[in-house]
Design a protein around this motif. Structure first.
Motif, short mmCIF file in Angstrom:
data_model
loop_
_atom_site.label_atom_id
_atom_site.label_comp_id
_atom_site.label_asym_id
_atom_site.label_seq_id
_atom_site.Cartn_x
_atom_site.Cartn_y
_atom_site.Cartn_z
N PRO A 50 0.82 -1.21 0.00
CA PRO A 50 0.00 0.00 0.00
C PRO A 50 0.86 1.26 0.00
O PRO A 50 2.08 1.19 0.14
N ALA A 51 0.19 2.39 -0.13
CA ALA A 51 0.91 3.67 -0.09
C ALA A 51 1.55 3.87 1.28
O ALA A 51 1.06 3.35 2.28
N SER A 52 2.64 4.61 1.30
CA SER A 52 3.36 4.84 2.56
C SER A 52 2.48 5.59 3.55
O SER A 52 1.76 6.53 3.19
N ARG A 53 2.58 5.18 4.82
CA ARG A 53 1.81 5.81 5.89
C ARG A 53 2.70 6.04 7.11
O ARG A 53 3.71 5.37 7.29
N CYS A 54 2.28 6.96 7.94
CA CYS A 54 2.97 7.16 9.21
C CYS A 54 2.70 5.96 10.10
O CYS A 54 1.54 5.60 10.32
N PRO A 55 3.72 5.30 10.62
CA PRO A 55 3.50 4.12 11.46
C PRO A 55 2.83 4.45 12.79
O PRO A 55 2.26 3.57 13.42
N ALA A 56 2.87 5.70 13.19
CA ALA A 56 2.29 6.09 14.48
C ALA A 56 0.79 6.38 14.39
O ALA A 56 0.00 5.90 15.21
N CYS A 57 0.38 7.16 13.38
CA CYS A 57 -1.02 7.57 13.30
C CYS A 57 -1.75 7.06 12.06
O CYS A 57 -2.97 7.24 11.94
N GLY A 58 -1.02 6.45 11.12
CA GLY A 58 -1.65 5.92 9.92
C GLY A 58 -1.89 6.95 8.83
O GLY A 58 -2.51 6.64 7.80
N HIS A 59 -1.43 8.18 9.02
CA HIS A 59 -1.60 9.23 8.01
C HIS A 59 -0.93 8.82 6.70
O HIS A 59 0.25 8.47 6.68
N GLN A 60 -1.68 8.85 5.59
CA GLN A 60 -1.12 8.48 4.30
C GLN A 60 -0.23 9.62 3.79
O GLN A 60 -0.64 10.78 3.75
N ILE A 61 1.00 9.25 3.41
CA ILE A 61 1.97 10.24 2.95
C ILE A 61 1.55 10.75 1.58
O ILE A 61 1.45 9.99 0.61
N ARG A 62 1.32 12.05 1.46
CA ARG A 62 0.94 12.65 0.19
C ARG A 62 2.17 12.89 -0.67
O ARG A 62 3.29 12.92 -0.16
N TRP A 63 1.95 13.07 -1.97
CA TRP A 63 3.08 13.13 -2.90
C TRP A 63 4.06 14.23 -2.54
O TRP A 63 5.27 14.07 -2.64
N PHE A 64 3.52 15.39 -2.11
CA PHE A 64 4.41 16.51 -1.80
C PHE A 64 5.10 16.33 -0.45
O PHE A 64 5.97 17.14 -0.10
N GLU A 65 4.70 15.31 0.30
CA GLU A 65 5.40 14.98 1.54
C GLU A 65 6.44 13.89 1.33
O GLU A 65 7.07 13.44 2.29
N ASN A 66 6.58 13.47 0.07
CA ASN A 66 7.46 12.34 -0.25
C ASN A 66 8.55 12.73 -1.25
O ASN A 66 9.13 11.86 -1.89
N ILE A 67 8.81 14.02 -1.37
CA ILE A 67 9.89 14.49 -2.25
C ILE A 67 11.22 14.24 -1.53
O ILE A 67 11.39 14.66 -0.39
N PRO A 68 12.15 13.54 -2.19
CA PRO A 68 13.41 13.19 -1.50
C PRO A 68 14.07 14.40 -0.84
O PRO A 68 14.22 15.45 -1.45
N VAL A 69 14.46 14.24 0.40
CA VAL A 69 15.19 15.22 1.22
C VAL A 69 14.37 16.49 1.48
O VAL A 69 14.19 16.91 2.63
N VAL A 70 13.83 17.09 0.42
CA VAL A 70 13.13 18.36 0.53
C VAL A 70 11.94 18.25 1.49
O VAL A 70 11.75 19.11 2.36
N SER A 71 11.14 17.19 1.32
CA SER A 71 9.96 17.05 2.17
C SER A 71 10.35 16.85 3.63
O SER A 71 9.72 17.41 4.54
#
Length: 286
Positions: free
Chosen positions: A66-87
């Motif tokens: 599945p799409a990446s999620r925060c292991p603590a709260c289950g929040h699905q990582i949005r595309w702009f939160e998944n930009i290498p280093v920058v995010s």
């Protein structure tokens, strides 16, 4: 290789940007592949014992889903939160939903992969074979990360790396003669296999796993038999220094061991970037 690739796409800068993206994917591989293998082993064991599938109620798990999620709260990582280093920098290393800290290892893997891709491009030039060597780099980064976390060197990565090295030599893509590649694979496997059995017969303990044999065989297939001894020497020295440092600082994990795979991978990358002639010259073997 006869494939035509624009030189601009093989420049160190372009490869660095590409490496950042690949590094982001390698973070997924390092985290998920061991979990996928564990699930498969449990299913295989249950099948042999005639038991129900232990994972039948678990959600599917793969490298893409599945799409990446925060292991603590289950929040699905949005595309702009998944930009290498920058995010990671923009989020200040925390989940945007629950503020749980995100490990700095994620951007470090991305930066490391980008730097190694750029160094590979600088070392080998704008040749199509550079892409093949970047694949070599990426696989070693993934193997080092997995072994450090779990002490596993999965056949899913070591064996394709071995066969790719032999095939690349046979096709003239790696510029390693096929004979040197074949003997490198043989010498790499048998050298650590011999050390393993000598240690086990004298102490009754296992000093390393079979994955280390396969990894060194793969390095031999890519770099040639002449590089086996330099790789083993460099990885042993660095591994000993790191192990002593962890022991003095209390950083050794339960069982008081340090996996050998990351040091083999690091030594292999160093030899690749330095080059065989320079490596042999430094050792006085040229």
């Amino acid at each position: 290789m006869s494939v035509e690739i624009p030189a601009a796409l093989l420049s160190p800068l372009a490869l660095a940007l590409f490496g950042l993206c690949i590094g982001s994917f390698l973070n997924v591989v390092i985290h998920r592949l061991p979990l996928m293998l564990e699930r498969q082993w449990k299913r295989d064991s249950a099948d042999l014992l005639g038991l129900p599938d232990p994972g039948r109620d678990e959600p599917p798990l793969g490298l893409a889903m599945p799409a990446s999620r925060c292991p603590a709260c289950g929040h699905q990582i949005r595309w702009f939160e998944n930009i290498p280093v920058v995010s990671w920098l923009a989020l200040r290393g925390r989940c945007s939903s629950c503020s749980t800290r995100i490990s700095a290892r994620y951007p470090l893997i991305e930066v490391l992969t980008g730097a190694l891709f750029a160094a590979t491009g600088w070392r080998l030039g704008a040749e199509p074979s550079t892409i093949l060597w970047c694949l070599f780099v990426a696989t070693l980064v993934a193997l080092a990360g997995i072994d450090w976390d779990t002490t596993l060197l999965p056949d899913d990565l070591t064996l394709p790396l071995l066969w790719a090295g032999l095939a690349g030599a046979a096709l003239g893509w790696t510029h390693t003669p096929l004979t040197a590649s074949l003997w490198g694979a043989i010498a790499g496997y048998l050298s650590l296999w011999s050390v393993y059995w000598l240690f086990k017969l004298t102490t009754g303990k296992e000093g390393m796993g079979y994955g280390d044999f396969k990894l060194l065989a793969a390095l031999g297939a890519w770099l040639g038999w002449q590089m086996i001894l330099p790789i083993v020497l460099a990885s042993s020295v660095i591994g000993a220094v790191v192990g002593i440092g962890l022991k003095l600082t209390g950083g050794l994990r339960e069982g008081r061991y340090v996996p050998f795979g990351p040091f083999l991978a690091g030594a292999g990358l160093a030899v690749m970037l330095v080059g065989a002639p320079t490596t042999l010259e430094w050792l006085g073997w040229a």
